[in-house]
Design an enzyme around this catalytic site. Structure first.
Site, PDB file in Angstrom:
ATOM      1  N   GLY A 240      36.895 -92.557   5.368  1.00 61.60           N
ATOM      2  CA  GLY A 240      37.794 -91.429   6.351  1.00 61.60           C
ATOM      3  C   GLY A 240      37.226 -91.530   7.692  1.00 61.60           C
ATOM      4  N   SER A 241      37.332 -90.451   7.434  1.00 66.67           N
ATOM      5  CA  SER A 241      36.730 -89.919   9.633  1.00 66.67           C
ATOM      6  C   SER A 241      35.159 -89.040   9.384  1.00 66.67           C
ATOM      7  CB  SER A 241      37.703 -88.209   9.160  1.00 66.67           C
ATOM      8  OG  SER A 241      36.950 -87.471   8.214  1.00 66.67           O
ATOM      9  N   GLY A 245      32.915 -87.545   6.183  1.00 67.60           N
ATOM     10  CA  GLY A 245      32.128 -88.747   5.879  1.00 67.60           C
ATOM     11  C   GLY A 245      30.963 -87.775   5.666  1.00 67.60           C
ATOM     12  N   GLU A 262      32.699 -95.804   5.249  1.00 64.37           N
ATOM     13  CA  GLU A 262      33.208 -96.799   6.243  1.00 64.37           C
ATOM     14  C   GLU A 262      33.954 -95.648   6.985  1.00 64.37           C
ATOM     15  OE1 GLU A 262      35.046 -97.571   9.001  1.00 64.37           O
ATOM     16  OE2 GLU A 262      37.189 -98.742   7.385  1.00 64.37           O
ATOM     17  N   CYS A 296      40.958 -98.092  11.428  1.00 65.12           N
ATOM     18  CA  CYS A 296      39.556 -97.837  12.138  1.00 65.12           C
ATOM     19  C   CYS A 296      39.302 -99.052  13.092  1.00 65.12           C
ATOM     20  CB  CYS A 296      38.564 -97.974  10.613  1.00 65.12           C
ATOM     21  SG  CYS A 296      38.921 -99.056   9.769  1.00 65.12           S
TER      22      CYS A 296
END
Length: 491
Positions: A240-241, A245, A262, A296
């Site tokens: 995610g963002s 994170g 990630e 991403c």
């Protein structure tokens, strides 16, 4: 092909969670899951209460501690994972239709990246589950004769928190690795696109995986907070963002919970001097525009030699004119909608702010021409400084930036000049030049001249703020294993 794809219809949704092998209705507030292409509510999904999150972790804990999964041989786990993949394969068109409806991903991508590739990943993990990773260190004679092995043990309960943009693939690459390693799982999909993941969890039970091995709940911030701080969780795998994170990483500190993160990127496409992009221009742009730019690893920063800038700009205008935006059920569509109205408005505002600050619209795709749906017209922006927000931040939309450079050292500086380091693309006349240049790029994956087909046995992950840990293949499995040295007297 099922009726769902034929009729451009949503499949029957699963609105119950799976906890300890049972289907359970959420006890929390209802969440409206809305189709981003139609703005219609797909279903009202009751979310999980904190006590239900606790119940899911407890179920996974029991299933790990009593050995019903962790105690199986790798070969047996692999066989069950193949059965799981078989069941998902039988649901292929149902899941693809679900992705089109709840994510807005074009059907051409929903049937391939979202489903076909997810299946390949899960089957790769099923094969890797049977692998014996024990290392025999042999004998040591001083000062006491001994012998040692290095074993690999599953970490325990893994919390898998996924993103909305490619939900099935992200689920397969994290949950599949955990299961192959012998971990049990609690899955928390993005509340923006949870429905296909619920179908997958039901498929795990139907395939014969033991109760408690795959548990899934849906919720918002409160559920994520509880899962990320739960004392029964040994490992958190998050996609995610960057902002979320960082919060998950902070939550893990008190208990030193294992993490793999990630967190996205701002990846470059570096066109090397002397490369003629006439044939490649469409592909260069399509790579970051697919899935609405909600990827991403989208290579949305295009770096070109300064003396090639004007020619590349013209090639880009031709290429973007071919990019179809609109109905995700149309096989020719490349760019579908953004996941929400708020996200659409944010992407548009980013472009508008850049133009107001002096940027130019180098090229645009055709207007989608739709009154409903959260669509953004594809755009390539130029005339911005490398440090401008639009050239530095992950926009997660169909927007590219083109930056000129002066010589290859300047190109490398620009390529590495963001907080992220997930991936990079290099286009060159001589592939050896691109392979050599990869050593100078701070990116977890480097594709030269388009790279090749997706490889489920190759590692994926990033440098710097793109996170840490690797997914796919053997690298993915090892993220969920602890290394244990076992030693005994020899003689």
């Amino acid at each position: 092909m099922t009726d769902y794809l034929d009729r451009r219809a949503a499949p029957p949704w699963c609105t119950s969670f799976t906890i300890d092998g049972e289907e359970i209705t959420g006890a929390g507030a209802a969440l409206d899951v809305v189709g981003p292409a139609t703005e219609e509510t797909l279903c009202a999904l009751p979310t999980a209460s904190v006590s239900q999150v606790d119940g899911a972790v407890a179920a996974a804990r029991r299933a790990f501690d009593d050995g019903r999964w962790s105690g199986l041989s790798g070969a047996r786990r692999g066989k069950l994972l193949h059965a799981f993949a078989d069941r998902i394969e039988s649901l292929h068109d149902t899941l693809a239709a679900g992705v089109v409806c709840e994510v807005g991903s074009p059907v051409s991508l929903a049937t391939t990246l979202h489903t076909d590739v997810a299946l390949r990943v899960l089957r790769t993990y099923a094969d890797l589950a049977a692998q014996d990773r024990t290392v025999d260190l042999g004998a040591d004679g001083a000062p006491v004769p001994s012998r040692s092995i290095v074993a690999h043990r599953p970490m325990g309960v893994a919390a898998v928190i996924t993103a909305y943009n490619i939900p099935l693939l992200i689920l397969a690459r994290a949950m599949g690795a955990a299961l192959a390693a012998g971990c049990t799982t609690v899955v928390l999909p993005s509340p923006k696109a949870p429905l296909t993941s619920l179908i997958v969890a039901r498929a795990a039970a139907e395939a014969g995986l033991p109760d408690g091995v795959v548990n899934i709940v849906v919720g918002g911030h409160e559920a994520g907070e509880r899962l990320g701080t739960h004392p029964g969780v040994d490992k958190v795998a998050f996609t995610g963002s960057l902002g979320v994170g960082r919060r998950i990483m902070a939550q893990a500190v008190p208990r030193l919970t294992g993490l793999s993160l990630e967190l996205g990127g701002k990846s470059p496409s570096l066109v090397m001097p002397g490369f003629d992009a006439t044939e490649a221009a469409y592909e260069i742009h399509a790579r970051y525009l697919r899935n609405g730019g909600q990827g991403c690893a989208a290579p949305a920063r295009i770096l070109v030699p300064r003396d090639y800038y004007d020619e590349f700009a013209e090639l880009s205008r031709v290429a973007l004119a071919r990019i179809r935006t609109g109905d995700p059920w149309d096989p020719e569509t490349i760019v579908g909608p953004m996941i929400s109205r708020e996200h659409r408005d944010g992407v548009r505002a980013t472009v508008e702010a850049a133009v107001a600050g002096g940027a130019t619209l180098v090229a645009e795709g055709p207007d989608p021409g739709r009154d409903t749906g959260w669509f953004v017209r594809p755009a390539l922006v130029g005339g911005v400084a490398p440090e401008a927000r639009i050239a530095q931040d992950e926009i997660f939309g169909p927007v590219g930036v083109v930056l000129p450079y002066n010589g290859i050292d300047d190109a490398v500086r620009l390529a590495n000049g963001t907080a992220f380091g997930l991936s990079a693309h290099v286009y060159c006349r001589d592939k050896e030049d691109g392979v050599a240049l990869a050593a100078r790029l701070r990116a977890g994956t480097v594709a030269v001249n388009g790279g090749g087909a997706f490889r489920p046995d190759a590692p994926f992950g990033g440098f710097k703020a793109s996170g840490f840990g690797r997914e796919y293949g053997e690298w993915g499995v090892r993220e969920f294993l602890e290394v244990q040295h076992v030693q005994w007297p020899a003689g």
